[in-house]
Motif scaffolding. Sequence first.
Motif, PDB file in Angstrom:
ATOM      1  N   TYR A  37       7.724  10.844  -5.878  1.00  0.00           N
ATOM      2  CA  TYR A  37       6.809   9.813  -5.391  1.00  0.00           C
ATOM      3  C   TYR A  37       6.363  10.101  -3.965  1.00  0.00           C
ATOM      4  O   TYR A  37       5.175   9.971  -3.634  1.00  0.00           O
ATOM      5  N   ILE A  91       0.817  -1.215   0.000  1.00  0.00           N
ATOM      6  CA  ILE A  91       0.000   0.000   0.000  1.00  0.00           C
ATOM      7  C   ILE A  91       0.851   1.267   0.000  1.00  0.00           C
ATOM      8  O   ILE A  91       0.375   2.337  -0.341  1.00  0.00           O
ATOM      9  N   TYR A  92       2.115   1.132   0.383  1.00  0.00           N
ATOM     10  CA  TYR A  92       2.999   2.301   0.338  1.00  0.00           C
ATOM     11  C   TYR A  92       3.637   2.469  -1.041  1.00  0.00           C
ATOM     12  O   TYR A  92       4.230   3.495  -1.337  1.00  0.00           O
ATOM     13  N   ASP A 109      -6.785   4.032   0.018  1.00  0.00           N
ATOM     14  CA  ASP A 109      -7.786   2.971  -0.101  1.00  0.00           C
ATOM     15  C   ASP A 109      -7.826   2.122   1.164  1.00  0.00           C
ATOM     16  O   ASP A 109      -8.891   1.769   1.673  1.00  0.00           O
ATOM     17  N   ASN A 125       1.910   1.381  -4.074  1.00  0.00           N
ATOM     18  CA  ASN A 125       0.942   1.575  -5.154  1.00  0.00           C
ATOM     19  C   ASN A 125       0.736   3.055  -5.400  1.00  0.00           C
ATOM     20  O   ASN A 125       0.386   3.800  -4.489  1.00  0.00           O
ATOM     21  N   THR A 126       1.009   3.445  -6.633  1.00  0.00           N
ATOM     22  CA  THR A 126       0.971   4.877  -6.933  1.00  0.00           C
ATOM     23  C   THR A 126      -0.463   5.391  -6.923  1.00  0.00           C
ATOM     24  O   THR A 126      -1.404   4.660  -7.216  1.00  0.00           O
ATOM     25  N   PRO A 127      -0.590   6.648  -6.555  1.00  0.00           N
ATOM     26  CA  PRO A 127      -1.912   7.267  -6.546  1.00  0.00           C
ATOM     27  C   PRO A 127      -2.584   7.087  -7.909  1.00  0.00           C
ATOM     28  O   PRO A 127      -1.925   7.177  -8.933  1.00  0.00           O
ATOM     29  N   LEU A 179       2.683  10.204  -2.352  1.00  0.00           N
ATOM     30  CA  LEU A 179       2.298   9.286  -1.273  1.00  0.00           C
ATOM     31  C   LEU A 179       1.769  10.071  -0.071  1.00  0.00           C
ATOM     32  O   LEU A 179       0.758   9.698   0.546  1.00  0.00           O
ATOM     33  N   THR A 199      -3.857   4.279  -8.891  1.00  0.00           N
ATOM     34  CA  THR A 199      -4.050   2.833  -9.031  1.00  0.00           C
ATOM     35  C   THR A 199      -4.892   2.337  -7.863  1.00  0.00           C
ATOM     36  O   THR A 199      -5.165   3.065  -6.914  1.00  0.00           O
ATOM     37  N   THR A 213      -4.052   1.891  -2.847  1.00  0.00           N
ATOM     38  CA  THR A 213      -3.145   2.870  -2.249  1.00  0.00           C
ATOM     39  C   THR A 213      -3.362   2.914  -0.739  1.00  0.00           C
ATOM     40  O   THR A 213      -4.294   2.303  -0.204  1.00  0.00           O
ATOM     41  N   VAL A 245      -1.723  11.280  -0.736  1.00  0.00           N
ATOM     42  CA  VAL A 245      -2.669  10.172  -0.623  1.00  0.00           C
ATOM     43  C   VAL A 245      -2.917   9.815   0.845  1.00  0.00           C
ATOM     44  O   VAL A 245      -4.050   9.566   1.274  1.00  0.00           O
TER      45      VAL A 245
END
Lengths: 498, 498
Positions: free
Chosen positions: B403, B355-356, B368, B358-360, B407, B362, B365, B410
């Motif tokens: 990135y 979860i850290y 999510d 997965n790019t915003p 992150l 997708t 994240t 998000v």
Amino acid sequence: MKSDKVRALECVFNPGAVAVIGASDYDGFSQALLSTKIRDRVFLVNPKRREIHGRRCYASILDIEGDIDYVVIAVPALHVPEVLGECIQKGAEAVHIFTAGFSETGLEERRALEEEVREMARGKVRLIGPNCMGVCCPRSGLTFIPDASTEAGPVGVVSQSGTFAEQFLSVGKLRNVKFSKVVSYGNAIDLDCPDFLEYLAHDPDTEVVALYMEGTRNGNRLRAAMTEAAKLKPVLALKGGVTDHGRRAASSHTGSLAGAPEIWSSLFKQAGVIQVEDFDELLDAALALSCARLPSGKGTAIITNSGGFSVLETDLCIKAGLEVPPFGKETISELRKMVPLAGTSIANPLDAWPIYFNTPGTRGTLADAIRVLSHDENIHSIVLHFDEVGYLRRALGAAVEDYLGELIEVMVQGCRYARDEMGRTVMTCVALDAYSDDEEDRRYHFLAKKALETERFPVYPSLGASIKALSNLYRYASLRSGSHKPARRRPPADASLP
Amino acid sequence: MKSDKVRALECVFNPGAVAVIGASDYDGFSQALLSTKIRDRVFLVNPKRREIHGRRCYASILDIEGDIDYVVIAVPALHVPEVLGECIQKGAEAVHIFTAGFSETGLEERRALEEEVREMARGKVRLIGPNCMGVCCPRSGLTFIPDASTEAGPVGVVSQSGTFAEQFLSVGKLRNVKFSKVVSYGNAIDLDCPDFLEYLAHDPDTEVVALYMEGTRNGNRLRAAMTEAAKLKPVLALKGGVTDHGRRAASSHTGSLAGAPEIWSSLFKQAGVIQVEDFDELLDAALALSCARLPSGKGTAIITNSGGFSVLETDLCIKAGLEVPPFGKETISELRKMVPLAGTSIANPLDAWPIYFNTPGTRGTLADAIRVLSHDENIHSIVLHFDEVGYLRRALGAAVEDYLGELIEVMVQGCRYARDEMGRTVMTCVALDAYSDDEEDRRYHFLAKKALETERFPVYPSLGASIKALSNLYRYASLRSGSHKPARRRPPADASLP
């Protein structure tokens, strides 16, 4: 004669050639191993690549010329049996399976996969893991994180958790803790905590052992190994999963059956192992045991510059089993000669700001105060709180840079005298907050920290941490001096064999 | 109608003109007061000087034109009666005596000197101290350390210890704790803890009260003031001197009679005050109470990236009176859709590294994951552990900068959703070690910290600290919801008068 297991472990810690199966541009193992002196004996394996990090990449371990002693497997779980078969064919001594996704998932088919791997290896190759970070040995260069300290030292760590082992290395580096071996053993389907512990017990490079565990498959073997190790050197242990919810978390982390906390506490006590409560306490105690003199009693002097904190830290000492006795008459009379009355407390804790301001060469410096305390027969240990940077900067302006250099020198002199001439335990705190953002301030604090570390004093970022570490030093000193009764129920002589 | 005392305290916190008697180039008060918006109403007094910091220096307070409301006395103890006499003659409303060297020395003549000062002031001027740092009020600019935050906020502090009050201000600034008033009251020969507490109870700028005390002269008044304040807002208290040696230290620090710890604990409990164990816990709880939503139950979800720490922190939650319940079936099924099996634990604590990564944009994240947890009815609070910088830097190289920005965005989105849409309590940890020396690493962590603070989430440097603070939030929520029984023995109506 060395047992097969000891021979295998010697190879684990000091391998000739090492292979990483499942190497990639970003896997931590390749990066880590290529960053140390072992780099020329590291071989990368990945059938999809010809080159990684400028190094040749092999399609299979079987393609590598020459022997491979130690293998790191970092491929998805379902591919592990296949590559393990090749490792066995290649004649590897030991294989570390980094890959997770085995019994710790709680899924039946993954449990079966783990069992398959175990059976494949039995009698042919020793396994570390799966689901773990494996082994770091600064002396040989074997490592699992790229920025671990390459300097070897006296602390051996055996951890069921991988991130815990990583944290030990990374925070340890910041705190001047140096390691002989750090092992993360995960699901432990072959080599297990007692194996590593037995090895470290007899390892001349290891003077202090720190354990983190969540459960065990064989309590008797673990007890025997801990008892044996604790006879030879200090052994610290942190048990994760001491509450119901914590045990459930442990089960989904390493598949461990964690057991009741009282059973564990009594196991540690019987074995002569010092149980601690959290990560910081474990690391801090390991630092203290690796460089400080053992205290010859409970009597603790605190030197600080804060009245409020001196009260709280005195409470903490007492709760931790130490004492903060009044100073003797002579000590007080000597201190009175050098410290004015107002805003100071010529008592224990010593709260005497002028000793930080008296310049070296004059009477009443920090070194003088430490010297006086170290002659007090009620004082076995001195805890020194260095937290003057802010005041000194305000009071001295630009002159602070030179003055701090002198003050630090005087402080180290005093500490050396107390330890080397008077046999006192000296613990130091160079106070820094995690979120401090004044770079100049941090630099000054690091000057003090470095000076103390160079002279092998343990340095902590908070006074509370230094007191807690002292209390664990004292616990070990008490065990050694025989206040500890060894376990009645001795394990049978062959209990250390699997 | 306001009492004389309340009027005096209003003048203390919002003085018109202020004088510092005993000003010098290096005294902290002059430096502090000249650094805030109050500077133009600050007058310096020292008969030996004509000018300090480019400001006119007066030989006596009597030489100053115009009224002086509030005076800081920083001259040696034996001179205090003389300058206090001049303050009375000048018609000052309140005088803060910084000077130490009174009853806390334990010397009879100094006790008599303190009594003389008290008698001089009686009915003529209100006194703060002696032996204390006095008052800081960011709103008016009154302050006692030069680098305190000038931004006002909801936390009011009443501390018997001066360094403790200073530490609150300086560490508070690093931790985003903002203050309405901070008072260090020392020997309290006139205005005492209950006076300040009564004022803060009714002060609209103060939403949370934090107390540090070593003893009291009047337990009934203190109980009444605490009970009254705790009915109106959360009151946290730390008691120094809970052991025999600690009480002795307290006595030489502020001359306090500290009393048995059980009496204090029961006093706090009766009054509805939340007692804490150390400085960090007090500050951390004050931060939580000043910005986090109160939890509606014990159920805590932990999001982390470390198996070992998730086990230890679960233990810590349980020990602190919280629960870490299993996630509901739907939560687990939603999480399984977004997180792979290997090396993760789809359970509470949630240990799910992807979860850290997965790019915003997708699926799967960090946002999510937080959203899914916040829909679980067993979960009242979420504790989020941000400790990914090291991994991300290794995995992403130079791409990490961009990135991380995404992150963090998000992460903040997820936290806002859980708090604002789902009513969950959200606590965050941006993990940093006090001795961390990698400036790039620190900078990335500060980006995350700043982003969370901007959205008014409480941020802590360790997961343990955030859990402890959550447990204190929960303690206060329980008190409010009526699980707390108010003290039976109500104080008489006039108990708040001296």
